[in-house]
Enzyme design. Structure first.
Site, PDB file in Angstrom:
ATOM      1  N   ASP A  29      -4.526   3.690  -2.130  1.00 37.66           N
ATOM      2  CA  ASP A  29      -5.577   4.047  -1.170  1.00 37.66           C
ATOM      3  C   ASP A  29      -6.074   5.472  -1.393  1.00 37.66           C
ATOM      4  O   ASP A  29      -5.337   6.428  -1.194  1.00 37.66           O
ATOM      5  CB  ASP A  29      -5.038   3.924   0.256  1.00 37.66           C
ATOM      6  CG  ASP A  29      -4.933   2.474   0.690  1.00 37.66           C
ATOM      7  OD1 ASP A  29      -5.935   1.744   0.569  1.00 37.66           O
ATOM      8  OD2 ASP A  29      -3.852   2.077   1.155  1.00 37.66           O
ATOM      9  N   ASP A  51      -6.735  -6.431   4.028  1.00 36.49           N
ATOM     10  CA  ASP A  51      -6.078  -5.116   4.067  1.00 36.49           C
ATOM     11  C   ASP A  51      -6.121  -4.562   5.490  1.00 36.49           C
ATOM     12  O   ASP A  51      -7.194  -4.296   6.020  1.00 36.49           O
ATOM     13  CB  ASP A  51      -6.819  -4.180   3.098  1.00 36.49           C
ATOM     14  CG  ASP A  51      -6.197  -2.792   2.988  1.00 36.49           C
ATOM     15  OD1 ASP A  51      -5.147  -2.542   3.596  1.00 36.49           O
ATOM     16  OD2 ASP A  51      -6.796  -1.952   2.272  1.00 36.49           O
ATOM     17  N   HIS A 108      -8.200   1.296  -4.224  1.00 36.35           N
ATOM     18  CA  HIS A 108      -9.115   1.082  -3.106  1.00 36.35           C
ATOM     19  C   HIS A 108      -9.763   2.425  -2.792  1.00 36.35           C
ATOM     20  O   HIS A 108      -9.143   3.287  -2.189  1.00 36.35           O
ATOM     21  CB  HIS A 108      -8.315   0.534  -1.911  1.00 36.35           C
ATOM     22  CG  HIS A 108      -9.121   0.398  -0.659  1.00 36.35           C
ATOM     23  ND1 HIS A 108      -8.546   0.160   0.586  1.00 36.35           N
ATOM     24  CD2 HIS A 108     -10.451   0.444  -0.437  1.00 36.35           C
ATOM     25  CE1 HIS A 108      -9.489   0.089   1.492  1.00 36.35           C
ATOM     26  NE2 HIS A 108     -10.653   0.268   0.913  1.00 36.35           N
ATOM     27  N   SER A 124       0.843  -1.190   0.000  1.00 39.97           N
ATOM     28  CA  SER A 124       0.000   0.000   0.000  1.00 39.97           C
ATOM     29  C   SER A 124       0.878   1.240   0.000  1.00 39.97           C
ATOM     30  O   SER A 124       1.671   1.451   0.925  1.00 39.97           O
ATOM     31  CB  SER A 124      -0.899   0.022   1.231  1.00 39.97           C
ATOM     32  OG  SER A 124      -1.350   1.337   1.445  1.00 39.97           O
ATOM     33  N   MET A 155     -11.942   4.841  -0.865  1.00 44.85           N
ATOM     34  CA  MET A 155     -12.613   5.127   0.404  1.00 44.85           C
ATOM     35  C   MET A 155     -13.196   6.523   0.247  1.00 44.85           C
ATOM     36  O   MET A 155     -12.739   7.492   0.868  1.00 44.85           O
ATOM     37  CB  MET A 155     -11.607   5.042   1.562  1.00 44.85           C
ATOM     38  CG  MET A 155     -11.189   3.590   1.847  1.00 44.85           C
ATOM     39  SD  MET A 155      -9.645   3.469   2.767  1.00 44.85           S
ATOM     40  CE  MET A 155      -8.476   3.518   1.422  1.00 44.85           C
ATOM     41  N   MET A 190     -11.498  -5.633   5.040  1.00 45.61           N
ATOM     42  CA  MET A 190     -10.682  -4.751   5.875  1.00 45.61           C
ATOM     43  C   MET A 190     -10.443  -5.454   7.216  1.00 45.61           C
ATOM     44  O   MET A 190     -11.383  -5.888   7.878  1.00 45.61           O
ATOM     45  CB  MET A 190     -11.415  -3.428   6.137  1.00 45.61           C
ATOM     46  CG  MET A 190     -11.620  -2.541   4.919  1.00 45.61           C
ATOM     47  SD  MET A 190     -10.119  -2.154   4.016  1.00 45.61           S
ATOM     48  CE  MET A 190      -9.138  -1.314   5.262  1.00 45.61           C
ATOM     49  N   MET A 217      -8.591   8.361  -0.237  1.00 49.87           N
ATOM     50  CA  MET A 217      -9.401   8.799   0.909  1.00 49.87           C
ATOM     51  C   MET A 217      -9.849  10.234   0.706  1.00 49.87           C
ATOM     52  O   MET A 217      -9.091  11.067   0.191  1.00 49.87           O
ATOM     53  CB  MET A 217      -8.583   8.692   2.193  1.00 49.87           C
ATOM     54  CG  MET A 217      -8.005   7.310   2.424  1.00 49.87           C
ATOM     55  SD  MET A 217      -7.182   7.209   4.007  1.00 49.87           S
ATOM     56  CE  MET A 217      -6.466   5.562   3.901  1.00 49.87           C
ATOM     57  N   HIS A 262      -1.044  -1.177  -4.370  1.00 46.82           N
ATOM     58  CA  HIS A 262      -2.324  -0.888  -3.708  1.00 46.82           C
ATOM     59  C   HIS A 262      -2.417   0.617  -3.485  1.00 46.82           C
ATOM     60  O   HIS A 262      -1.555   1.221  -2.854  1.00 46.82           O
ATOM     61  CB  HIS A 262      -2.420  -1.658  -2.394  1.00 46.82           C
ATOM     62  CG  HIS A 262      -3.750  -1.523  -1.715  1.00 46.82           C
ATOM     63  ND1 HIS A 262      -4.866  -2.204  -2.126  1.00 46.82           N
ATOM     64  CD2 HIS A 262      -4.140  -0.767  -0.661  1.00 46.82           C
ATOM     65  CE1 HIS A 262      -5.891  -1.881  -1.354  1.00 46.82           C
ATOM     66  NE2 HIS A 262      -5.473  -1.003  -0.443  1.00 46.82           N
TER      67      HIS A 262
HETATM   68  C1  DX5 Z   1      -6.320   1.631   5.397  1.00 51.42           C
HETATM   69  C2  DX5 Z   1      -5.810   1.281   4.025  1.00 51.42           C
HETATM   70  C3  DX5 Z   1      -4.706   0.300   4.009  1.00 51.42           C
HETATM   71  C4  DX5 Z   1      -3.471   0.712   4.758  1.00 51.42           C
HETATM   72  C5  DX5 Z   1      -2.826  -0.509   5.276  1.00 51.42           C
HETATM   73  O1  DX5 Z   1      -7.516   2.332   5.278  1.00 51.42           O
HETATM   74  O2  DX5 Z   1      -6.844   0.755   3.225  1.00 51.42           O
HETATM   75  O3  DX5 Z   1      -4.395  -0.116   2.691  1.00 51.42           O
HETATM   76  O4  DX5 Z   1      -2.547   1.416   3.969  1.00 51.42           O
HETATM   77  O5  DX5 Z   1      -1.727  -0.143   6.043  1.00 51.42           O
HETATM   78  P1  DX5 Z   1      -1.002  -1.171   7.013  1.00 51.42           P
HETATM   79  O6  DX5 Z   1      -0.528  -2.311   6.165  1.00 51.42           O
HETATM   80  O7  DX5 Z   1       0.094  -0.357   7.592  1.00 51.42           O
HETATM   81  O8  DX5 Z   1      -2.019  -1.614   8.031  1.00 51.42           O
HETATM   82 ZN    ZN Z   2      -6.395  -0.153   1.247  1.00 46.54          ZN
END
Ligand code: DX5
Ligand code: ZN
Length: 224
Positions: free
Chosen positions: A37, A178, A69, A10, A71, A140, A39, A35
Site C-alpha cells: 500500500d 480490499d 496499490h 497487506s 494511492m 475498495m 500512500m 499487497h
Molecule cells: C487501505 C489499504 C488496505 C488496508 C487493508 O487503504 O488499501 O490494503 O491495508 O487493511 P485491513 O485489511 O486491515 O482493512
Molecule cells: Zn490496499
C-alpha cells in the site's frame, strides 16, 4: 472466469521495523501475494512506503508477486520506479491520473500487470473502455488510507456487478477486494465474485499467520 483464490496480506499492518522478516513469515505461512500500500498524504490522508522499500524486499529475497496499490496523485511519475523496484502488478485509482488509458499503457510498457481501483463511491463506468487492458479490478471495501476499518456492505452489490462484466467480457481479469476482509466478511465477498483478497489487520499482528491464512482461504473457496 473465476480464478483460484489468492490471499494477499497487506503489509500496512506488518511490523515495519522487521519488514523483510514479517513478509517472509506471511509467505511461508501460505500467503500468495504481498499487497503493498503506497500512500502520499495527498491522494489519501496518510503516508507510507515507496519503491525503495519494494526493492529492499526483492533484495531481501522476496520472490512472491508484489501487488502494488498506488494511492498517490499523480500516478505516472512513479510507475517506472516501481517497475524497476520489482513490482509485479501496479494498480491505481482512475481519479488520480489525468489519462487513464495512458497510465495503463505505461504500466504494461514497463512489464507489469495492470489494475484499476474503485473507491466505495467511484462508479464502474471507468471499466467501459478499460476492461480489455486490465489484469485486475480492485474494489475498495473501505475508504482508502488506513488499515483496520469496517467492511462496507454495499461493496457486495458492486462486486456482483464487476463479476458480471468480467464474465460477459470472457477475460481472465482478477477481482480483488480490499478493506475489512476477515473471517466474518470473506465468504460474502467470495460469494459476490471476488477471487483475490487483501487482508491486513486480519493477518499481521495475529499470533498464527498460517492458521489465519488457511481459514481465510477455506472460507473463500467454500463460498465461491
Ligand atoms: C487501505 C489499504 C488496505 C488496508 C487493508 O487503504 O488499501 O490494503 O491495508 O487493511 P485491513 O485489511 O486491515 O482493512
Ligand atoms: Zn490496499
Amino acid at each position: 472466469m473465476r480464478q483460484p483464490v489468492v490471499i494477499a496480506p497487506s503489509i500496512l499492518s506488518a511490523d515495519f521495523a522487521r519488514l523483510g522478516e514479517d513478509v517472509r513469515k506471511a509467505l511461508d505461512a501460505g500467503a500468495d501475494w504481498v499487497h503493498f500500500d503506497v500512500m502520499d498524504n495527498h491522494y489519501v490522508p496518510n503516508l507510507t512506503i515507496g519503491p525503495l522499500l519494494c526493492k529492499a524486499l526483492r533484495d531481501y529475497g522476496i520472490t512472491a508477486p508484489i501487488d502494488v496499490h498506488l494511492m498517490v496523485e499523480p500516478v505516472d511519475r512513479i510507475v517506472p520506479d516501481f517497475a524497476a523496484a520489482g513490482a509485479t502488478r501496479i494498480s491505481f485509482h482512475p481519479e488520480a491520473t489525468r489519462h487513464v488509458d495512458r497510465t495503463l499503457q505505461l504500466i504494461r510498457g514497463h512489464g507489469c500487470m495492470t489494475g484499476l481501483v474503485f473507491n466505495p463511491a467511484t462508479p464502474l463506468e471507468w471499466l467501459d473502455w478499460t476492461l480489455q487492458q486490465l489484469d485486475l479490478v480492485l474494489l475498495m471495501s473501505v475508504n482508502p488510507g488506513f488499515g483496520g476499518q469496517q467492511f462496507i456492505p454495499a461493496t457486495l452489490e458492486k462486486l456482483r456487478a464487476v463479476r458480471r462484466r468480467i464474465d460477459a467480457g470472457g477475460c481472465a481479469v482478477r477481482l480483488e477486494v480490499d478493506g475489512g476482509i476477515n473471517h466474518e466478511t470473506i465468504a460474502a465477498a467470495a460469494a459476490a465474485g471476488a477471487d483475490t483478497f487483501v487482508a491486513g489487520s486480519a493477518v499481521f499482528g495475529k499470533p498464527d499467520y498460517r492458521a489465519v491464512i488457511a481459514d481465510l482461504r477455506a472460507r473463500a473457496a467454500a463460498a465461491a
